[in-house]
Design a protein around this motif. Structure first.
Motif, short mmCIF file in Angstrom:
data_model
loop_
_atom_site.label_atom_id
_atom_site.label_comp_id
_atom_site.label_asym_id
_atom_site.label_seq_id
_atom_site.Cartn_x
_atom_site.Cartn_y
_atom_site.Cartn_z
N ASP A 76 -10.98 -5.36 -4.31
CA ASP A 76 -11.13 -3.88 -4.37
C ASP A 76 -11.78 -3.46 -3.23
O ASP A 76 -11.78 -2.25 -2.90
CB ASP A 76 -12.22 -3.68 -5.71
CG ASP A 76 -12.08 -2.33 -6.26
OD1 ASP A 76 -10.95 -1.65 -6.01
OD2 ASP A 76 -13.06 -1.82 -6.44
N THR A 77 -12.58 -4.14 -2.47
CA THR A 77 -13.05 -3.51 -1.23
C THR A 77 -12.87 -4.43 0.23
O THR A 77 -12.91 -3.61 0.98
CB THR A 77 -14.86 -3.96 -1.25
OG1 THR A 77 -15.22 -5.42 -1.45
CG2 THR A 77 -15.33 -3.35 -2.58
N ASP A 78 -12.22 -5.42 -0.02
CA ASP A 78 -11.46 -6.11 1.15
C ASP A 78 -9.95 -5.88 1.29
O ASP A 78 -9.38 -6.68 0.88
CB ASP A 78 -12.09 -7.48 1.04
CG ASP A 78 -11.41 -8.35 2.41
OD1 ASP A 78 -11.08 -7.43 3.35
OD2 ASP A 78 -11.58 -9.80 2.47
N GLN A 79 -9.75 -4.70 1.82
CA GLN A 79 -8.45 -4.40 1.81
C GLN A 79 -7.84 -4.14 3.38
O GLN A 79 -8.68 -3.31 4.02
CB GLN A 79 -7.97 -3.33 0.97
CG GLN A 79 -8.21 -3.17 -0.45
CD GLN A 79 -8.36 -2.14 -1.29
OE1 GLN A 79 -7.91 -1.09 -0.58
NE2 GLN A 79 -8.72 -2.19 -2.42
N SER A 110 1.02 -1.30 -0.03
CA SER A 110 -0.13 0.10 0.01
C SER A 110 0.97 1.39 0.16
O SER A 110 0.65 2.29 -0.74
CB SER A 110 -1.00 -0.05 1.08
OG SER A 110 -0.46 0.15 2.64
N LEU A 111 2.00 1.31 0.75
CA LEU A 111 2.64 2.38 0.93
C LEU A 111 3.62 2.47 -0.29
O LEU A 111 3.48 3.93 -0.90
CB LEU A 111 3.97 2.19 1.84
CG LEU A 111 3.35 2.32 3.55
CD1 LEU A 111 4.58 1.71 4.47
CD2 LEU A 111 2.79 3.44 3.81
N LEU A 127 -5.78 2.33 -0.05
CA LEU A 127 -5.07 2.38 -1.34
C LEU A 127 -5.63 3.42 -1.89
O LEU A 127 -6.76 3.61 -1.77
CB LEU A 127 -5.12 1.10 -2.17
CG LEU A 127 -4.87 -0.09 -1.91
CD1 LEU A 127 -5.20 -1.40 -2.61
CD2 LEU A 127 -3.09 -0.20 -1.85
N ASP A 128 -4.92 4.26 -2.45
CA ASP A 128 -5.21 5.34 -3.37
C ASP A 128 -6.25 4.87 -4.37
O ASP A 128 -6.21 3.69 -5.13
CB ASP A 128 -3.96 5.81 -4.31
CG ASP A 128 -4.37 7.30 -4.81
OD1 ASP A 128 -5.13 7.52 -5.65
OD2 ASP A 128 -3.72 8.21 -4.24
#
Length: 395
Positions: free
Chosen positions: A44-47, A21-22, A51-52
């Motif tokens: 896309d939804t389970d993070q 993510s960084l 995320l940008d």
């Protein structure tokens, strides 16, 4: 430039996902960033980490490269056997080779997507990517998050015949990223490659720092055998005989919680060692501590150690490869020889607890060391690598 990170899953709270993510969030200002998760239905939804929104996140469901039924059975069997033999599940029976169907699906997909660069994140994805490198036009990079000893010198394995697959496929990659100079030397010698060193970046900066006057230890990580919290508890039990006023807070969750709780009770330390679980505001716990404990049996480049340095916390760790270049014994922390065991670790704890002056000195040195891992220093190395600027990356 279209850059793809090939990952397993974004859902888990882990150092690897935090680094993804960084780095992804930092690179998206310059490149078109994609993340492809091979074992997650809705990444896309389970993070686990934000995320940008400009980053494109894709699921393996559309690629049809999920493990086959046979592979899933092997994985289940592997977990059962490894749990019995080595305290924690691993993937000893998981095959490193792609099935014919998966290989075809990946080749077809990556040809269609036409990425300029694909980065295989961690061991399994790096090997998967290496196996199709000759059939796709993209530059392919492996990004290793474990060090050589943890991969090849312990009973755990990511997959069956791991050394064989490294020797056979890793040279197919255009570049291979490792975390420190010592690991580069070992990897290069073992597999006849020329790897690149890019350290993990700091995940945050903080104006408020820990106070060396605090009488609190902190440790952060998944409650797993590899993290060595059982050793920490035994060491604290020895330390506690002399220092009744100190406490220890362990942040994280995992399979060994019940075992560690029982160990704490057996030592009668329920009022001194606290298993805090996962916490969103980790920085507040760092601020309340004065020393960071890293009792791990092996690590890559632990994000929590970088965070601890950013907060001005000296560290105590065993002499694993991950501490090389990270902790300078007697300067920003204490490095304990593994042969000295928990008694040696308890002695190091005693040395820091007994001297406020030493903690203040190491506090200042930790803050200075943390500057080496600021994103402003790490990001140019990624840009140089992705744009194939050899001299800049190696400098």
């Amino acid at each position: 430039m279209r850059v793809c990170f090939l990952v397993t899953s974004l859902a888990h709270v882990s150092g690897i996902n935090r680094v993804i993510s960084l780095v992804g969030n930092a690179l998206v200002d310059r490149y078109d960033i994609y993340i492809v998760a091979t074992e997650q239905i809705d990444p896309d939804t389970d993070q686990a980490f934000a995320l940008d929104p400009r980053i494109h996140v894709l699921s393996a469901a559309s690629l049809k490269i999920q493990p086959s039924f046979i592979d899933r059975c092997r994985r289940f069997l592997s977990r059962q056997i490894q749990t019995k033999l080595f305290h924690e599940p691993s993937f000893l029976l998981l095959p490193g080779s792609l099935s014919r169907r998966s290989r075809f699906s990946m080749i077809h997909y990556f040809k269609e997507m036409n990425f300029d660069v694909i980065v295989g994140v961690h061991t399994l994805q790096s090997i998967r990517l290496a196996q199709i490198r000759k059939q796709i036009p993209s530059r392919c990079i492996g990004w290793q998050h474990s060090v050589y000893p943890s991969l090849f010198q312990n009973p755990h394995r990511n997959f069956w015949k791991q050394e064989k697959f490294f020797k056979e496929y890793i040279t197919q990659l255009d570049d291979f990223i490792v975390l420190n100079d010592q690991d580069k030397e070992m990897m290069d010698q073992a597999f006849s490659i020329s790897s690149k060193v890019i350290a993990n970046p700091l995940s945050f900066s903080s104006k408020e720092k820990a106070d060396p006057k605090n009488q609190t230890f902190i440790a952060v990580g998944s409650l797993m055998y590899v993290k060595g919290f059982d050793r920490l508890i035994d060491a604290f039990a020895l330390f506690h005989k002399k220092h009744k006023e100190w406490t220890c807070h362990i942040l994280g969750e995992g399979r060994q919680r019940a075992k560690l709780e029982q160990q704490i009770q057996d030592h009668g330390l329920q009022d001194f060692i606290f298993l805090e679980g996962n916490q969103k505001d980790v920085q507040s716990y760092y601020r309340q501590a004065s020393v960071f404990l890293l009792p791990s049996r092996w690590e890559g480049l632990p994000m929590v150690a970088l965070e601890a340095m950013e907060m001005g916390l000296p560290m105590i760790a065993f002499d694993i490869l991950a501490t090389k270049g990270l902790i300078e014994d007697g300067v920003n922390g204490k490095v304990v020889c593994a042969s000295k065991g928990v008694a040696g670790y308890a002695q190091a704890m005693d040395q820091l607890a007994s001297s406020l002056d030493l903690r203040i000195h190491m506090h200042k040195q930790a803050l200075q060391k943390a500057k080496q891992y600021e994103m402003e220093r790490i990001l140019p190395q990624w840009i140089a690598l992705l744009e194939n600027k050899e001299q800049e990356t190696e400098s």
